[in-house]
Every structure is written in structure tokens, then in C-alpha cells.
Design a protein around this motif. Structure first.
Motif, PDB file in Angstrom:
ATOM      1  N   LEU A 122       0.411   9.276  -8.976  1.00 18.79           N
ATOM      2  CA  LEU A 122      -0.654   8.506  -8.244  1.00 18.79           C
ATOM      3  C   LEU A 122      -1.468   7.529  -9.430  1.00 18.79           C
ATOM      4  O   LEU A 122      -1.661   7.668 -10.574  1.00 18.79           O
ATOM      5  CB  LEU A 122      -1.768   9.317  -7.665  1.00 18.79           C
ATOM      6  N   SER A 123      -1.930   6.483  -8.741  1.00 18.71           N
ATOM      7  CA  SER A 123      -2.754   5.558  -9.464  1.00 18.71           C
ATOM      8  C   SER A 123      -4.188   5.305  -8.750  1.00 18.71           C
ATOM      9  O   SER A 123      -4.180   5.479  -7.604  1.00 18.71           O
ATOM     10  CB  SER A 123      -2.057   4.058  -9.495  1.00 18.71           C
TER      11      SER A 123
ATOM     12  N   ASP B 236      -4.867   4.540  -5.031  1.00 18.02           N
ATOM     13  CA  ASP B 236      -3.948   4.745  -4.003  1.00 18.02           C
ATOM     14  C   ASP B 236      -4.348   5.607  -2.686  1.00 18.02           C
ATOM     15  O   ASP B 236      -5.242   6.359  -3.038  1.00 18.02           O
ATOM     16  CB  ASP B 236      -2.722   5.798  -4.694  1.00 18.02           C
ATOM     17  N   GLU B 237      -3.698   5.488  -1.702  1.00 18.70           N
ATOM     18  CA  GLU B 237      -4.165   5.971  -0.678  1.00 18.70           C
ATOM     19  C   GLU B 237      -3.586   7.310  -0.514  1.00 18.70           C
ATOM     20  O   GLU B 237      -2.159   7.467  -0.497  1.00 18.70           O
ATOM     21  CB  GLU B 237      -4.174   5.444   0.834  1.00 18.70           C
ATOM     22  N   VAL B 238      -4.145   8.568  -0.103  1.00 20.81           N
ATOM     23  CA  VAL B 238      -3.320   9.549  -0.231  1.00 20.81           C
ATOM     24  C   VAL B 238      -3.969  10.517   1.126  1.00 20.81           C
ATOM     25  O   VAL B 238      -4.903  10.131   1.814  1.00 20.81           O
ATOM     26  CB  VAL B 238      -3.789  10.746  -1.293  1.00 20.81           C
TER      27      VAL B 238
ATOM     28  N   MET C   4       0.829  -1.140   0.068  1.00 20.09           N
ATOM     29  CA  MET C   4      -0.041  -0.006  -0.033  1.00 20.09           C
ATOM     30  C   MET C   4       0.971   1.111   0.069  1.00 20.09           C
ATOM     31  O   MET C   4       1.895   1.325   0.913  1.00 20.09           O
ATOM     32  CB  MET C   4      -0.820  -0.115   1.177  1.00 20.09           C
ATOM     33  N   MET C   5       0.565   2.035  -1.075  1.00 23.28           N
ATOM     34  CA  MET C   5       1.533   3.458  -1.058  1.00 23.28           C
ATOM     35  C   MET C   5       0.552   4.436  -0.162  1.00 23.28           C
ATOM     36  O   MET C   5      -0.538   4.709  -0.230  1.00 23.28           O
ATOM     37  CB  MET C   5       1.544   4.015  -2.447  1.00 23.28           C
ATOM     38  N   SER C   6       1.393   5.461   0.534  1.00 20.07           N
ATOM     39  CA  SER C   6       0.792   6.417   1.011  1.00 20.07           C
ATOM     40  C   SER C   6       1.313   7.597   0.646  1.00 20.07           C
ATOM     41  O   SER C   6       2.723   7.826   0.576  1.00 20.07           O
ATOM     42  CB  SER C   6       0.819   6.281   2.713  1.00 20.07           C
TER      43      SER C   6
END
Length: 80
Positions: free
Chosen positions: A25-26, A29-31, A1-3
Motif C-alpha cells: 500500500l501507498s 490508497d483506498e482500502v 484509484m486502487m482498491s
């Protein structure tokens, strides 16, 4: 998971981000969105005035019937 944290602006309906940052971002993706509240000083002053007008300040004090000068003199006597 990317933050990721990205810089953006709220245009009244949605958050708008820089195109270069969006490309990183894809979908899914969690921002992290941080809302910076830039207080409007004039708006805050108006809120304070409204609050003051809602409170009946005279109901919290009982007048002694003395003038400001008489009160000052009384305080000086207490201190002296």
C-alpha cells in the motif's frame, strides 16, 4: 484509484495489519475494512438474562388458579 482488502486485527485502539500486506500500500490508497464480529456466547447470554430481568413477565398473564395437572387434563379433554 486502487482498491484493496487487507487482513488486520483490532488491538483495542487501532487496526493492525500484516507488515507484508502493508508494503503493498501507498499513502492515500483506498482500502476496504470488513469488521468481523465474533460473538461472545457468554456475553450474549448475559444480555439475554438482563433483558429478561427487565421485563415483568407476570404482568402479561392472568393466573387461572389451576394447577399444571388441571390444565393438562383440560387440554386432553378438549382434544378427546
Amino acid at each position: 484509484m486502487m482498491s484493496a482488502a487487507i487482513k488486520g486485527y483490532y488491538d483495542g485502539n487501532q487496526i493492525v495489519v500484516n507488515e507484508d500486506e502493508r508494503k503493498n500500500l501507498s499513502a492515500g490508497d483506498e482500502v476496504i475494512i470488513t469488521i468481523l464480529n465474533r460473538a461472545d456466547k457468554k456475553r450474549d447470554e448475559i444480555k439475554v438474562e438482563k433483558r429478561k430481568s427487565l421485563i415483568e413477565w407476570d404482568s402479561f398473564a392472568i393466573s387461572s388458579g389451576r394447577t399444571a395437572e388441571e390444565i393438562d387434563q383440560y387440554i386432553r379433554e378438549l382434544r378427546g
